[in-house]
Scaffold this motif. Sequence first.
Motif, mmCIF file in Angstrom:
data_model
loop_
_atom_site.group_PDB
_atom_site.id
_atom_site.type_symbol
_atom_site.label_atom_id
_atom_site.label_comp_id
_atom_site.label_asym_id
_atom_site.label_seq_id
_atom_site.Cartn_x
_atom_site.Cartn_y
_atom_site.Cartn_z
ATOM 1 N N GLU A 4 -31.869 10.973 10.507
ATOM 2 C CA GLU A 4 -31.396 9.633 10.851
ATOM 3 C C GLU A 4 -32.383 8.565 10.393
ATOM 4 O OE1 GLU A 4 -31.729 12.122 13.113
ATOM 5 O OE2 GLU A 4 -29.672 12.579 13.695
ATOM 6 N N ASN A 5 -33.662 8.838 10.593
ATOM 7 C CA ASN A 5 -34.700 7.890 10.189
ATOM 8 C C ASN A 5 -34.815 7.808 8.664
ATOM 9 O OD1 ASN A 5 -35.576 9.198 12.926
ATOM 10 N ND2 ASN A 5 -36.465 7.158 12.900
ATOM 11 N N ALA A 6 -34.687 8.954 7.996
ATOM 12 C CA ALA A 6 -34.762 8.972 6.534
ATOM 13 C C ALA A 6 -33.601 8.178 5.935
ATOM 14 C CB ALA A 6 -34.757 10.405 6.026
ATOM 15 N N VAL A 7 -32.395 8.335 6.493
ATOM 16 C CA VAL A 7 -31.236 7.587 6.006
ATOM 17 C C VAL A 7 -31.447 6.096 6.222
ATOM 18 C CG1 VAL A 7 -28.773 7.144 6.371
ATOM 19 C CG2 VAL A 7 -29.612 9.495 6.256
ATOM 20 N N GLN A 8 -31.970 5.739 7.374
ATOM 21 C CA GLN A 8 -32.216 4.326 7.664
ATOM 22 C C GLN A 8 -33.194 3.739 6.646
ATOM 23 O OE1 GLN A 8 -33.961 3.527 11.523
ATOM 24 N NE2 GLN A 8 -33.133 1.470 11.547
ATOM 25 N N LYS A 9 -34.248 4.467 6.307
ATOM 26 C CA LYS A 9 -35.206 3.981 5.313
ATOM 27 C C LYS A 9 -34.574 3.938 3.919
ATOM 28 C CE LYS A 9 -39.547 5.174 7.533
ATOM 29 N NZ LYS A 9 -40.182 3.867 7.446
ATOM 30 N N ALA A 10 -33.687 4.896 3.627
ATOM 31 C CA ALA A 10 -33.037 4.955 2.314
ATOM 32 C C ALA A 10 -32.038 3.825 2.113
ATOM 33 C CB ALA A 10 -32.344 6.304 2.144
ATOM 34 N N GLU A 11 -31.631 3.164 3.174
ATOM 35 C CA GLU A 11 -30.684 2.052 3.042
ATOM 36 C C GLU A 11 -31.225 0.925 2.171
ATOM 37 O OE1 GLU A 11 -29.495 1.089 7.036
ATOM 38 O OE2 GLU A 11 -28.091 2.775 7.102
ATOM 39 N N LYS A 12 -32.535 0.885 1.960
ATOM 40 C CA LYS A 12 -33.108 -0.121 1.057
ATOM 41 C C LYS A 12 -32.615 0.087 -0.372
ATOM 42 C CE LYS A 12 -37.328 2.459 0.115
ATOM 43 N NZ LYS A 12 -38.757 2.549 0.324
ATOM 44 N N TRP A 13 -32.136 1.287 -0.681
ATOM 45 C CA TRP A 13 -31.602 1.572 -2.009
ATOM 46 C C TRP A 13 -30.330 0.779 -2.290
ATOM 47 C CZ3 TRP A 13 -31.955 7.581 -1.272
ATOM 48 C CH2 TRP A 13 -33.288 7.961 -1.270
ATOM 49 N N LEU A 14 -29.698 0.252 -1.261
ATOM 50 C CA LEU A 14 -28.483 -0.541 -1.456
ATOM 51 C C LEU A 14 -28.740 -1.772 -2.322
ATOM 52 C CD1 LEU A 14 -26.995 -0.264 2.129
ATOM 53 C CD2 LEU A 14 -26.076 0.789 0.048
ATOM 54 N N ASP A 15 -30.001 -2.156 -2.459
ATOM 55 C CA ASP A 15 -30.358 -3.297 -3.305
ATOM 56 C C ASP A 15 -30.371 -2.936 -4.791
ATOM 57 O OD1 ASP A 15 -30.660 -4.943 -1.079
ATOM 58 O OD2 ASP A 15 -32.802 -4.520 -0.895
ATOM 59 N N ILE A 16 -30.265 -1.649 -5.101
ATOM 60 C CA ILE A 16 -30.280 -1.197 -6.493
ATOM 61 C C ILE A 16 -28.864 -1.282 -7.058
ATOM 62 C CG2 ILE A 16 -30.712 0.763 -8.028
ATOM 63 C CD1 ILE A 16 -32.764 1.773 -5.950
ATOM 64 N N LYS A 17 -28.727 -1.890 -8.221
ATOM 65 C CA LYS A 17 -27.409 -2.002 -8.862
ATOM 66 C C LYS A 17 -26.836 -0.608 -9.090
ATOM 67 C CE LYS A 17 -24.954 -3.722 -12.831
ATOM 68 N NZ LYS A 17 -24.987 -4.381 -14.107
ATOM 69 N N GLY A 18 -25.592 -0.439 -8.683
ATOM 70 C CA GLY A 18 -24.914 0.838 -8.878
ATOM 71 C C GLY A 18 -24.853 1.699 -7.633
ATOM 72 N N ILE A 19 -25.612 1.330 -6.598
ATOM 73 C CA ILE A 19 -25.547 2.079 -5.343
ATOM 74 C C ILE A 19 -24.597 1.355 -4.408
ATOM 75 C CG2 ILE A 19 -26.825 2.876 -3.322
ATOM 76 C CD1 ILE A 19 -29.140 3.488 -5.126
ATOM 77 N N GLU A 20 -23.571 2.074 -3.988
ATOM 78 C CA GLU A 20 -22.509 1.508 -3.163
ATOM 79 C C GLU A 20 -22.660 1.851 -1.685
ATOM 80 O OE1 GLU A 20 -20.237 -0.544 -4.532
ATOM 81 O OE2 GLU A 20 -21.192 -0.243 -6.472
ATOM 82 N N GLY A 21 -23.371 2.931 -1.379
ATOM 83 C CA GLY A 21 -23.516 3.325 0.018
ATOM 84 C C GLY A 21 -24.555 4.411 0.178
ATOM 85 N N VAL A 22 -25.087 4.523 1.388
ATOM 86 C CA VAL A 22 -26.059 5.557 1.756
ATOM 87 C C VAL A 22 -25.630 6.087 3.113
ATOM 88 C CG1 VAL A 22 -28.485 6.041 2.294
ATOM 89 C CG2 VAL A 22 -27.925 4.408 0.496
ATOM 90 N N ALA A 23 -25.555 7.412 3.237
ATOM 91 C CA ALA A 23 -25.082 7.989 4.492
ATOM 92 C C ALA A 23 -25.719 9.348 4.742
ATOM 93 C CB ALA A 23 -23.563 8.149 4.450
ATOM 94 N N GLN A 24 -25.621 9.787 5.970
ATOM 95 C CA GLN A 24 -26.051 11.130 6.333
ATOM 96 C C GLN A 24 -24.909 12.088 6.036
ATOM 97 O OE1 GLN A 24 -27.572 11.574 10.309
ATOM 98 N NE2 GLN A 24 -27.063 13.739 10.371
ATOM 99 N N SER A 25 -25.232 13.235 5.467
ATOM 100 C CA SER A 25 -24.224 14.242 5.172
ATOM 101 C C SER A 25 -24.842 15.621 5.396
ATOM 102 C CB SER A 25 -23.720 14.078 3.729
ATOM 103 O OG SER A 25 -22.590 14.886 3.501
ATOM 104 N N GLU A 26 -24.160 16.630 4.886
ATOM 105 C CA GLU A 26 -24.644 17.996 5.045
ATOM 106 C C GLU A 26 -24.397 18.757 3.750
ATOM 107 O OE1 GLU A 26 -23.104 21.509 7.742
ATOM 108 O OE2 GLU A 26 -24.045 19.927 8.953
ATOM 109 N N TYR A 27 -25.355 19.596 3.370
ATOM 110 C CA TYR A 27 -25.226 20.420 2.180
ATOM 111 C C TYR A 27 -25.767 21.797 2.511
ATOM 112 C CZ TYR A 27 -25.707 22.076 -2.612
ATOM 113 O OH TYR A 27 -25.607 22.801 -3.767
ATOM 114 N N GLU A 28 -24.920 22.804 2.347
ATOM 115 C CA GLU A 28 -25.280 24.195 2.648
ATOM 116 C C GLU A 28 -25.869 24.333 4.054
ATOM 117 O OE1 GLU A 28 -27.683 25.681 -0.600
ATOM 118 O OE2 GLU A 28 -25.936 25.768 -1.927
#
Length: 68
Positions: A4-28
């Motif tokens: 949750e904290n990592a996703v919150q910090k990654a939300e700063k990537w929304l300022d990068i052109k081409g990034i539309e969203g950042v969310a928590q998900s699951e893989y394997e």
Amino acid sequence: MKIENAVQKAEKWLDIKGIEGVAQSEYEGKPCILVLISLPSEHMKKQLPATYYGHLVLLKETGQIDAQ
């Protein structure tokens, strides 16, 4: 760091052109950071880390997302 904290910090990537969203998900069965992108993933892979605070970063091409 908790996902949750990592996703919150990654939300700063929304300022990068081409990034539309950042969310928590699951893989394997493990939590990951899902990044929704509108530019080709090859271009975006150069701008984003493969992992962030110990969590896998997955890219998903969605095209441009506009608010309704």
